[in-house]
Scaffold this active site. Structure first.
Site, short mmCIF file in Angstrom:
data_model
loop_
_atom_site.label_atom_id
_atom_site.label_comp_id
_atom_site.label_asym_id
_atom_site.label_seq_id
_atom_site.Cartn_x
_atom_site.Cartn_y
_atom_site.Cartn_z
N LYS A 96 32.66 39.92 47.29
CA LYS A 96 33.41 40.01 48.11
C LYS A 96 32.53 39.13 49.05
O LYS A 96 32.69 37.80 49.07
CB LYS A 96 33.91 40.74 49.45
CG LYS A 96 34.96 41.62 48.48
CD LYS A 96 36.55 41.22 49.03
CE LYS A 96 37.43 42.16 48.43
NZ LYS A 96 36.91 42.74 47.65
C1 LIG Z 1 38.74 42.81 46.55
C2 LIG Z 1 37.90 44.04 45.58
C3 LIG Z 1 38.48 44.35 44.75
C4 LIG Z 1 39.63 43.76 44.45
O1 LIG Z 1 40.19 42.02 44.15
P1 LIG Z 1 40.72 41.16 43.94
O2 LIG Z 1 40.68 39.78 44.40
O3 LIG Z 1 41.99 41.84 45.81
O4 LIG Z 1 42.30 41.50 42.89
C5 LIG Z 1 37.86 44.99 43.19
N1 LIG Z 1 36.99 45.11 43.08
C6 LIG Z 1 36.35 45.59 44.30
C7 LIG Z 1 35.08 46.42 44.71
C8 LIG Z 1 36.52 45.15 45.27
O5 LIG Z 1 36.19 45.05 46.39
#
Ligand SMILES: *Cc1c(COP(=O)(O)O)cnc(C)c1O
Length: 463
Positions: free
Chosen positions: A112
């Site tokens: 993120k």
């Molecule tokens: C948010 C997240 C995901 C999923 O990503 P999306 O864009 O919601 O599909 C996968 N792994 C981690 C560690 C995350 O923080």
């Protein structure tokens, strides 16, 4: 560049307005009116360039002339200087034709950060120009809140409040949120579940008076700027492995479908992508949709990959809109029906176009744990449970043409208990975060009551 809503009932807006709005006023998601594209020569020229330069080119294709190019490049340089690795998103080989793209070298050790670090700088830039102040409210199941707090702390013209479900996120996740000392961030431990937090956020956004009074904004994964920022590492990874001369495939641990959809975006921008494997945990709504054509919500199961414990993948609406040839009336009908009935039957022609690029694979808990151990034994790499879901999905897909890049979305040290239980090895926090457990925490505790939290938001915004 203009942005239109997938539901067709909102006026087209520019990049800046699409970013600040998040969701379109008709309940749809913004998508660019036409997909920008690069020539093969332009893509080839990304090879060996600093990450920030590729980011400025890719994001700039979506921002058009609304953000001056030199300013955008400067923002990208600052955003990616916060990462712990000079490549920003380095590749690590884990098999003859398989690689991890490590997206977890940012300040909060989850992918993120890649989008949030640039998003925060875009907000500060835009709000400064407009002489405007906004309040960002976000509900987090763990990683979004930490990334948002790390990115927005100390920024001018914007305050951030993160709501997290008390006792339901890992200690490391909590500490990344609560250790910030700046006055423009606040965290609230809500006595409830993630769904309760999300319901409060939704109700707060629906309070028109409060929303205008504090100029409320959202940074969840439906914000198109986040998708644009996530398309960047598809380009940097693919060119390092021979694109555009040969196609590269990807395997993506998925929840809200933002990360995997960013791969679709890269492919629309002419990056040659073989397949995108959409890897889910036992919350398999997406995997089942690509397999069977039925997109149906089940109940949410708690897993050791909690960021993917989602049964309604918001960004799927964007792919559906493309799959039905941008028929906004049909998209609105389908997703309004999904909101009430919890299921959509994807039309066969739309499903066929989705299956040309995507494949869904669901992975259970035991297989995830075994994959953490097997990867450690075979390669020496200690991977987190989210990444392990994707590595397991790849092992079940031997026919996918290589090279394949697995997106490694979190550092193993962000989920130390589950990683240690599976592998017997305790992951160590990287430099920069090593003192996390010693930093004082700051957060409030509130019940999952909308009116109380709304009053708290107002007091914070007006302080
Ligand atoms: C948010 C997240 C995901 C999923 O990503 P999306 O864009 O919601 O599909 C996968 N792994 C981690 C560690 C995350 O923080």
């Amino acid at each position: 560049m203009r942005y239109i809503s997938t539901r067709g009932q909102a006026p087209a807006v520019g990049f800046v307005d699409a970013v600040l709005a998040g969701l379109a006023p008709d309940g749809g998601l913004y998508v660019p009116q036409t997909w920008p594209s690069f020539s093969a020569d332009e893509i080839a020229a990304f090879a060996g360039k600093p990450y920030a330069e590729v980011a400025a080119a890719v994001i700039g294709a979506f921002a058009g002339d609304e953000i001056p190019k030199a300013d955008l490049l400067e923002m990208c340089r600052e955003a990616y200087a916060t990462f712990n690795h000079p490549a920003v998103v380095p590749l690590v080989q884990i098999g003859p034709n398989a690689f991890l793209a490590e997206l977890h070298h940012g300040p909060s050790l989850a992918f993120k950060d890649v989008a949030m670090q640039i998003l925060a700088r875009l907000y500060e830039h835009i709000l400064g120009k407009q002489k405007r102040r906004q309040t960002i409210l976000c509900a987090t199941s763990g990683d979004t809140g930490g990334a948002a707090v790390e990115a927005f702390r100390g920024r001018k013209n914007v305050k951030v409040m993160a709501l997290f479900p008390e006792g339901r996120i890992s200690e490391v996740q909590r500490r990344f949120m609560t250790a910030a000392v700046e006055d423009n961030v606040a965290c609230v431990a809500v006595a409830g579940t993630f769904d309760d937090c999300q319901a409060v956020v939704k109700a707060t956004f629906q309070d028109e008076v409060l929303r205008q009074a504090v100029d409320l904004s959202g940074v969840n994964s439906i914000n198109f700027a986040r998708i644009a920022a996530q398309a960047v590492y598809y380009f940097t990874s693919a060119v390092a492995l021979g694109a555009p001369l040969r196609p590269v495939s990807f395997c993506v641990p998925s929840g809200n479908f933002g990360d995997a959809f960013a791969g679709y975006v890269a492919s629309r921008m002419s990056l040659p992508i073989g397949k995108i494997i959409v890897a889910t945990n036992s919350n398999d709504i997406l995997a089942t949709a690509f397999e069977t054509g039925r997109y149906a919500r089940g109940s949410v199961h708690a897993t050791i990959s909690p960021a993917m414990d989602i049964q309604s993948a918001s960004n799927f609406e964007r792919l559906y809109f493309e799959g039905v040839s941008r028929e906004a009336v049909e998209t609105a009908r389908a997703f309004e029906a999904f909101a009430t009935a919890g299921a959509i039957d994807i039309p066969p022609s739309a499903l066929a176009s989705m299956q040309a690029l995507f494949r869904g694979v669901a992975v259970g808990e035991d297989e995830t744990r075994r994959t953490i151990v097997a990867t450690l034994n075979e390669t020496g790499e200690l991977i987190d449970p989210h990444t392990a879901v994707a590595v397991a999905a790849l092992k079940r897909s031997p026919d996918v043409p290589g090279p394949v890049v697995v997106l490694s979305t979190a550092h193993a040290a962000k989920f130390p208990e589950d990683v240690a239980a599976a592998s017997g090895v305790t992951a160590i926090l990287p430099r920069g975060a090593a003192d996390l457990a010693g930093r004082p925490e700051r957060f409030d505790r509130l019940p999952a009551e909308t009116e109380m939290i709304k009053a708290h938001v107002r007091a914070f915004a007006e302080a």
